[in-house]
Design a protein around this motif. Sequence first.
Motif, mmCIF file in Angstrom:
data_model
loop_
_atom_site.group_PDB
_atom_site.id
_atom_site.type_symbol
_atom_site.label_atom_id
_atom_site.label_comp_id
_atom_site.label_asym_id
_atom_site.label_seq_id
_atom_site.Cartn_x
_atom_site.Cartn_y
_atom_site.Cartn_z
ATOM 1 N N SER A 253 3.732 -6.218 4.593
ATOM 2 C CA SER A 253 2.384 -5.757 4.936
ATOM 3 C C SER A 253 1.918 -4.687 3.948
ATOM 4 O O SER A 253 0.766 -4.699 3.492
ATOM 5 N N HIS A 254 2.806 -3.756 3.615
ATOM 6 C CA HIS A 254 2.482 -2.713 2.636
ATOM 7 C C HIS A 254 2.200 -3.332 1.276
ATOM 8 O O HIS A 254 1.231 -2.959 0.588
ATOM 9 N N PHE A 255 3.000 -4.287 0.861
ATOM 10 C CA PHE A 255 2.806 -5.013 -0.396
ATOM 11 C C PHE A 255 1.452 -5.718 -0.399
ATOM 12 O O PHE A 255 0.692 -5.652 -1.377
ATOM 13 N N ASN A 256 1.131 -6.381 0.701
ATOM 14 C CA ASN A 256 -0.148 -7.091 0.819
ATOM 15 C C ASN A 256 -1.327 -6.149 0.604
ATOM 16 O O ASN A 256 -2.268 -6.461 -0.141
ATOM 17 N N ARG A 257 -1.282 -4.991 1.272
ATOM 18 C CA ARG A 257 -2.406 -4.053 1.202
ATOM 19 C C ARG A 257 -2.598 -3.541 -0.222
ATOM 20 O O ARG A 257 -3.723 -3.500 -0.723
ATOM 21 N N ARG A 258 -1.523 -3.143 -0.880
ATOM 22 C CA ARG A 258 -1.630 -2.594 -2.228
ATOM 23 C C ARG A 258 -2.090 -3.645 -3.231
ATOM 24 O O ARG A 258 -2.920 -3.384 -4.105
ATOM 25 N N PHE A 259 -1.546 -4.847 -3.123
ATOM 26 C CA PHE A 259 -1.881 -5.920 -4.054
ATOM 27 C C PHE A 259 -3.350 -6.314 -3.902
ATOM 28 O O PHE A 259 -4.064 -6.516 -4.894
ATOM 29 N N LYS A 260 -3.805 -6.383 -2.672
ATOM 30 C CA LYS A 260 -5.162 -6.839 -2.390
ATOM 31 C C LYS A 260 -6.219 -5.874 -2.931
ATOM 32 O O LYS A 260 -7.299 -6.292 -3.347
ATOM 33 N N ARG A 261 -5.907 -4.589 -2.972
ATOM 34 C CA ARG A 261 -6.864 -3.598 -3.453
ATOM 35 C C ARG A 261 -7.096 -3.701 -4.953
ATOM 36 O O ARG A 261 -8.101 -3.215 -5.464
ATOM 37 N N ILE A 262 -6.159 -4.333 -5.661
ATOM 38 C CA ILE A 262 -6.289 -4.488 -7.107
ATOM 39 C C ILE A 262 -6.695 -5.902 -7.500
ATOM 40 O O ILE A 262 -7.464 -6.098 -8.444
ATOM 41 N N TYR A 263 -6.204 -6.902 -6.767
ATOM 42 C CA TYR A 263 -6.458 -8.295 -7.151
ATOM 43 C C TYR A 263 -7.338 -9.071 -6.173
ATOM 44 O O TYR A 263 -7.628 -10.239 -6.418
ATOM 45 N N GLY A 264 -7.777 -8.426 -5.091
ATOM 46 C CA GLY A 264 -8.733 -9.068 -4.197
ATOM 47 C C GLY A 264 -8.164 -10.087 -3.250
ATOM 48 O O GLY A 264 -8.895 -10.652 -2.437
ATOM 49 N N MET A 265 -6.869 -10.351 -3.319
ATOM 50 C CA MET A 265 -6.227 -11.340 -2.455
ATOM 51 C C MET A 265 -4.793 -10.902 -2.193
ATOM 52 O O MET A 265 -4.270 -9.992 -2.846
#
Length: 276
Positions: A253-265
Amino acid sequence: MGSTSQFEFFKSDHVPSLTVLKAAIGDFSYDRHAHEEYALGVTLAGRQDFFSGGQFHRSPPGNVILFNPEDVHDGHSGGEQALDYLMVYVHPDQVAPLFEDALGRPLASPFRSQSTLIQDSRLRQAILNVARMVTHQVGSCIDQENALSHVVERMVQLGGNMASSPVARRPDALLNHAKAYIHEHLETDISLDDISNAAHLSKYHFLRLFRQQFGMTPHQYVINCRVNAARAALDQGAPLTEIALRFGFTDLSHFNRRFKRIYGMTPYQYQRDITR
């Protein structure tokens, strides 16, 4: 990310590191971040608002946006119309021979464009052609490399910073030590003391210099580098949970949030796109 925003990545079947993003943005805003690649974008509709290089920029339809490797930026839709744009990413190692050919001499350091926001129909068309070939999987390896060479040639013609023997100021050299330390320890639990010690600076002096030089805090930079390294691991097909734990994210979940803020998905959506 709201339902009004859509992101889709395409990876070239032929040219390593060549990736295209097609995005339609309504209510999404990118966190401030940087890529290891050149990022070459074209605004197709709406207005693209972003901060980079100490300045705020507005890109209307038809403009080219050019981020050099490690240029810190953010981005969101400006105005009332939804933003539609595409971005071509390519690693500097991939295009170094093309730059050398266009310049007629070896590179002492990676080519850096002097401009971030560019109005040039030839560069725009060259970027659009590369994006079309990748998104539609058109052409052979040599065809896509040739299309990419046209982008590089036009970048060189438009000008850049190519000092053959740049003289680094001492603070710059010390901060580069810190950046190198971060990149070498992305899979370990590093502290601010560790990084500032690597730069041979006091913690508080280091914090001030780092933010002034790179436009983000050391913590933001570490997270950014870990997300970029995680993206490379996703390109190789590594399992999501394994990647999350390897690069210091507490859970998926933490990985998802950080990745999404930079790559939009999410990482899963990105890996699904580039392996289809």
